[in-house]
Design a protein around this motif. Structure first.
Motif, PDB file in Angstrom:
ATOM      1  N   HIS A  41       0.831  -1.203   0.000  1.00 53.59           N
ATOM      2  CA  HIS A  41       0.000   0.000   0.000  1.00 53.59           C
ATOM      3  C   HIS A  41       0.870   1.258   0.000  1.00 53.59           C
ATOM      4  O   HIS A  41       0.573   2.231  -0.705  1.00 53.59           O
ATOM      5  N   THR A  45       0.638   4.034  -3.032  1.00 51.96           N
ATOM      6  CA  THR A  45       0.259   5.436  -2.824  1.00 51.96           C
ATOM      7  C   THR A  45       1.401   6.375  -3.207  1.00 51.96           C
ATOM      8  O   THR A  45       1.162   7.435  -3.784  1.00 51.96           O
ATOM      9  N   LYS A  48       1.673   6.416  -7.068  1.00 51.45           N
ATOM     10  CA  LYS A  48       0.517   7.148  -7.619  1.00 51.45           C
ATOM     11  C   LYS A  48       0.689   8.655  -7.418  1.00 51.45           C
ATOM     12  O   LYS A  48       0.392   9.442  -8.321  1.00 51.45           O
ATOM     13  N   ARG A  49       1.191   9.058  -6.265  1.00 54.69           N
ATOM     14  CA  ARG A  49       1.407  10.471  -5.976  1.00 54.69           C
ATOM     15  C   ARG A  49       2.533  11.053  -6.851  1.00 54.69           C
ATOM     16  O   ARG A  49       2.444  12.177  -7.322  1.00 54.69           O
TER      17      ARG A  49
END
Length: 148
Positions: A41, A45, A48-49
């Protein structure tokens, strides 16, 4: 979203610090945290950021990064395995699985992500005689991933 992460989110919403301290010291209760799920996770994240212009999806055990400019996607396989001495020796099983995925022509580019350690600080490109003999164009790297 993983079950363990959503459970941790729910617990943090419903309990304050004193409640968690009381529960943590209760002799009949224990917490189990899936490190692999949390690491995956975290990687998802963060990727993706850092790449808002790319399509990033999380499948069962991998993260797929697809850009409009390139037709070949990059597949990230996060692994919660600590590399202590020799990365090529300690990651043999993961490398073999990645070679099988590449040989099946499911994808062309794979990065195997491991937590960064004292003896594993740099990307390690892997070449496979099997894949080279097949004449495939591929990328296989072992990547240390910083957790902070």
């Amino acid at each position: 979203m993983s079950e363990s992460y959503s459970t941790l989110q729910e617990i943090s919403r419903r309990f304050d610090r004193e409640d968690l301290a009381l529960v943590a010291h209760h002799p009949d209760l224990c917490f189990t945290i899936n490190s692999y799920e949390l690491f995956t996770h975290h990687v998802f994240t963060r990727v993706k950021r850092q790449n808002p212009d790319k399509s990033i999806t999380q499948e069962s055990c991998r993260i797929v990064i697809q850009s409009e400019e390139c037709e070949d996607a990059l597949h990230l396989y996060p692994t919660w395995k600590r590399i202590e001495e020799r990365v090529d020796f300690e990651a043999t099983q993961e490398i073999e699985r990645a070679i099988e995925v590449l040989a099946s022509r499911e994808c062309k580019h794979i990065y195997l992500l491991f937590p960064r350690s004292a003896n594993f600080k740099r990307h390690v490109p892997i070449r496979s005689p099997k894949l080279d003999a097949m004449g495939l164009e591929y990328t296989l790297k072992l990547v240390p991933y910083v957790i902070y």
